[in-house]
Design a protein around this motif. Structure first.
Motif, PDB file in Angstrom:
ATOM      1  N   ALA A  89      32.471  47.790  61.357  1.00 27.50           N
ATOM      2  CA  ALA A  89      32.276  47.780  59.911  1.00 27.50           C
ATOM      3  C   ALA A  89      33.463  47.150  59.200  1.00 27.50           C
ATOM      4  CB  ALA A  89      32.065  49.202  59.401  1.00 27.50           C
ATOM      5  N   VAL A  90      33.175  46.514  58.066  1.00 23.84           N
ATOM      6  CA  VAL A  90      34.223  45.997  57.192  1.00 23.84           C
ATOM      7  C   VAL A  90      34.233  46.819  55.912  1.00 23.84           C
ATOM      8  CG1 VAL A  90      34.014  43.663  58.114  1.00 23.84           C
ATOM      9  CG2 VAL A  90      32.690  44.308  56.093  1.00 23.84           C
ATOM     10  N   GLY A  91      35.377  46.777  55.200  1.00 31.44           N
ATOM     11  CA  GLY A  91      35.479  47.401  53.886  1.00 31.44           C
ATOM     12  C   GLY A  91      35.431  48.910  53.932  1.00 31.44           C
ATOM     13  N   GLY A  92      35.133  49.479  52.756  1.00 31.03           N
ATOM     14  CA  GLY A  92      34.885  50.915  52.681  1.00 31.03           C
ATOM     15  C   GLY A  92      35.968  51.750  52.063  1.00 31.03           C
ATOM     16  N   SER A  93      37.209  51.246  51.976  1.00 29.16           N
ATOM     17  CA  SER A  93      38.277  52.100  51.453  1.00 29.16           C
ATOM     18  C   SER A  93      38.191  52.221  49.936  1.00 29.16           C
ATOM     19  CB  SER A  93      39.640  51.556  51.873  1.00 29.16           C
ATOM     20  OG  SER A  93      39.840  50.260  51.355  1.00 29.16           O
ATOM     21  N   ALA A 153      27.837  52.339  56.167  1.00 26.97           N
ATOM     22  CA  ALA A 153      29.081  52.753  56.813  1.00 26.97           C
ATOM     23  C   ALA A 153      29.233  52.112  58.182  1.00 26.97           C
ATOM     24  CB  ALA A 153      29.123  54.274  56.929  1.00 26.97           C
ATOM     25  N   GLN A 154      28.088  51.851  58.838  1.00 27.38           N
ATOM     26  CA  GLN A 154      28.114  51.274  60.183  1.00 27.38           C
ATOM     27  C   GLN A 154      27.087  50.151  60.273  1.00 27.38           C
ATOM     28  OE1 GLN A 154      30.183  51.849  62.739  1.00 27.38           O
ATOM     29  NE2 GLN A 154      29.146  50.207  63.855  1.00 27.38           N
ATOM     30  N   ASN A 179      27.814  45.054  55.641  1.00 28.99           N
ATOM     31  CA  ASN A 179      27.340  45.821  56.812  1.00 28.99           C
ATOM     32  C   ASN A 179      25.847  46.133  56.783  1.00 28.99           C
ATOM     33  OD1 ASN A 179      30.121  45.987  57.522  1.00 28.99           O
ATOM     34  ND2 ASN A 179      30.332  47.883  56.349  1.00 28.99           N
ATOM     35  N   LEU A 180      25.055  45.366  56.047  1.00 29.33           N
ATOM     36  CA  LEU A 180      23.631  45.653  55.888  1.00 29.33           C
ATOM     37  C   LEU A 180      22.781  44.770  56.798  1.00 29.33           C
ATOM     38  CD1 LEU A 180      23.582  45.724  51.981  1.00 29.33           C
ATOM     39  CD2 LEU A 180      23.578  47.722  53.494  1.00 29.33           C
ATOM     40  N   ASN A 209      29.452  40.466  56.536  1.00 31.42           N
ATOM     41  CA  ASN A 209      29.030  41.222  57.722  1.00 31.42           C
ATOM     42  C   ASN A 209      27.611  41.778  57.597  1.00 31.42           C
ATOM     43  OD1 ASN A 209      29.890  41.901  60.367  1.00 31.42           O
ATOM     44  ND2 ASN A 209      30.039  44.049  59.765  1.00 31.42           N
ATOM     45  N   ASN A 210      26.701  40.937  57.144  1.00 29.77           N
ATOM     46  CA  ASN A 210      25.291  41.314  57.042  1.00 29.77           C
ATOM     47  C   ASN A 210      24.451  40.487  58.010  1.00 29.77           C
ATOM     48  OD1 ASN A 210      25.564  43.052  54.508  1.00 29.77           O
ATOM     49  ND2 ASN A 210      26.402  41.097  53.811  1.00 29.77           N
ATOM     50  N   THR A 211      23.328  41.056  58.432  1.00 28.23           N
ATOM     51  CA  THR A 211      22.352  40.349  59.260  1.00 28.23           C
ATOM     52  C   THR A 211      21.068  40.230  58.455  1.00 28.23           C
ATOM     53  OG1 THR A 211      23.313  41.201  61.314  1.00 28.23           O
ATOM     54  CG2 THR A 211      21.049  40.390  61.413  1.00 28.23           C
TER      55      THR A 211
END
Length: 480
Positions: A89-93, A153-154, A179-180, A209-211
């Motif tokens: 995962a990227v980001g999130g903070s 988140a993942q 992350n989606l 970071n998406n597919t």
């Protein structure tokens, strides 16, 4: 010398002259065998069986000489590459000031996006979210210090399934999606146009970071009411279509019109076949009078699984097929692009040009590897480009008045394709099967180290020894 021997020698010389003359004409015409083959087959259709059969045979031979045996590359494990969407995962903070909102269904997601403010981080619980009826709206602005984030988140834990024209419409600045997984699931391909439409005031958009699969134009970026969504980022995404698109609408996974200063980096874009209409599709383009757009370190594979389809696939373009004046940034499109850059991209398996410039001024085409395509094509007097460090399995061409400034590149004369000779392709172990390791020594460039320290396709720093193309060692593109 006996008369018979003289006649035989004369015939051989005449034949050789004929072959040389034919190859010279082919080089001057600038038509690759892969482009000539469907034309020959089409022109011979509808005649008597002998002519039809001859046309089909000639078409097969031209394709075989130019492309070899093209098969779906199912065994190429793109998911193992450090390019495209990743498993981490990227980001999130978001920092201490971030407002965190957790959602468990699509209604909650709509509500959270409607109420979002700068610094809101919307995290979707694992599961499938069906988008029907209307798009998700991102119309409240974030800020440079506190963007609005929509995320899983993942990676792989959240799938948005869209049955509407566009899944997400972004019309305000500083939104970020990460992350989606987003799937288009319409009964008609015309009804699943975009995963994201980024319009007007939606500057500083980011998708990381998406597919995303099953859309005509996964990202559609354009102006609205005199405003343009500049300074966007599309990074580390995997974009594809699982089947040819049964549509007359444009099929281009990254369709950027009139916006400027976008960075398109480290994505995998593959399998974008358009079945109807003009049957021309692109992996990505920037057009419409924008400037300063950068496409770098992407893997664009026109036909990885969807091989043997009719139509023309172009890898990446500055200018695309042109823009109607009403959609141009300046209302005229004196140039389609100005000062944009294509750098360190790997472009593979296209039925037309790997790189195409149409009315693209002041372009820089640097350190790209272009394999099994029609080469690099720069067209029209309003196009000018500096090319340096490119490794091209095909020709580099300027036509219709375009201006090229050629540095140190390695390409292949067009005539070689007509005799099945591909010296650049032969540098690689098995490129049409997804093995881009060197078959022998890497092709070294003359001169000293690169004037700028830049990362290659794999994210590795360029070494002191200069090598043609997008990467020094493709094994560095694989995750440990």
């Amino acid at each position: 010398m006996r008369p018979v021997a003289r006649l035989a020698l004369g015939a051989a010389l005449l034949g050789a002259c004929g072959v040389v003359s034919a190859l010279f004409v082919v080089e001057r015409m600038g038509v690759a065998p892969r482009a000539l083959a469907p034309y020959v087959e089409k022109r011979s259709s509808g005649h008597n069986p002998a002519i039809v059969g001859a046309g089909q045979y000639a078409s097969r031979m031209l394709l075989a000489l130019d492309r070899g045996e093209v098969r779906p590359v199912l065994q190429a494990e793109l998911h193992a590459l450090a390019i495209g969407a990743q498993q981490v995962a990227v980001g999130g903070s978001g920092g201490e000031a971030a407002q965190r909102v957790d959602v468990i269904d699509v209604d909650g997601l709509r509500a959270a996006m409607k109420e979002a403010a700068a610094g809101t981080i919307i995290t979707l619980a694992p599961g499938t979210y069906s988008i029907g009826g209307r798009a998700l709206e991102a119309n409240r602005g974030g800020s440079a210090e506190a963007p609005i984030v929509v995320r899983a988140a993942q990676p792989g834990s959240v799938t948005l399934v869209s049955s509407v024209l566009m899944a997400v419409k972004v019309s305000a600045p500083y939104w970020r999606f990460e992350n989606l997984t987003i799937d288009g699931a319409c009964q008609r391909d015309d009804d699943c146009e975009h995963a994201f439409q980024v319009v007007g005031a939606a500057s500083h958009f980011a998708a990381v970071n998406n597919t995303i699969g099953g859309f005509n134009a996964h990202f559609k970026i354009n102006g609205s009411d005199g405003r343009f969504p500049d300074h966007g980022l599309i990074e580390a995404n995997t974009l594809f279509n699982p089947a040819p698109r049964a549509t007359r609408q444009p099929v281009t996974p990254i369709d950027l019109v009139a916006a400027s200063h976008w960075t398109i980096r480290s994505n995998i874009v593959r399998d974008f076949v358009k079945m109807h209409g003009n049957q021309i599709s692109y992996g990505a383009f920037a057009k419409g009078g924008g400037s300063g757009n950068v496409f770098e370190r992407n893997l664009i594979w026109c036909e990885r699984e969807l091989t043997g389809q009719p139509g023309q696939r172009i890898g990446v373009s500055l200018g695309g097929g042109g823009t109607g004046k009403s959609s141009c940034r300046d209302g005229r499109c004196i140039t389609e692009q100005d000062g944009s850059v294509l750098r360190a991209n790997l472009i593979v398996g296209c039925s037309d040009a790997g790189i195409y410039l149409n009315s693209a001024a002041g372009s820089r085409i640097e350190d790209n590897t272009v394999l099994d395509t029609g080469g690099i094509d720069v067209r029209y007097p309003t196009s000018s480009a500096q090319l340096d460090g490119n490794l091209v399995d095909g020709p580099i061409r300027a036509r219709d008045g375009a201006l090229l400034r050629l540095g140190d590149n390695r390409d292949t004369g067009l005539w070689r394709s007509f005799v099945g000779h591909h010296p650049v392709r032969a540098l690689f172990a098995a490129p049409t099967r997804g093995d881009f390791g060197w078959a022998g020594d890497a092709p070294l460039r003359a001169g000293g180290p690169a004037p700028e320290s830049r990362e290659d396709l794999c994210g590795a720093a360029r070494g002191a020894t200069r090598i043609y193309g997008a990467f020094e060692d493709f094994t560095a593109c694989r995750r440990p």
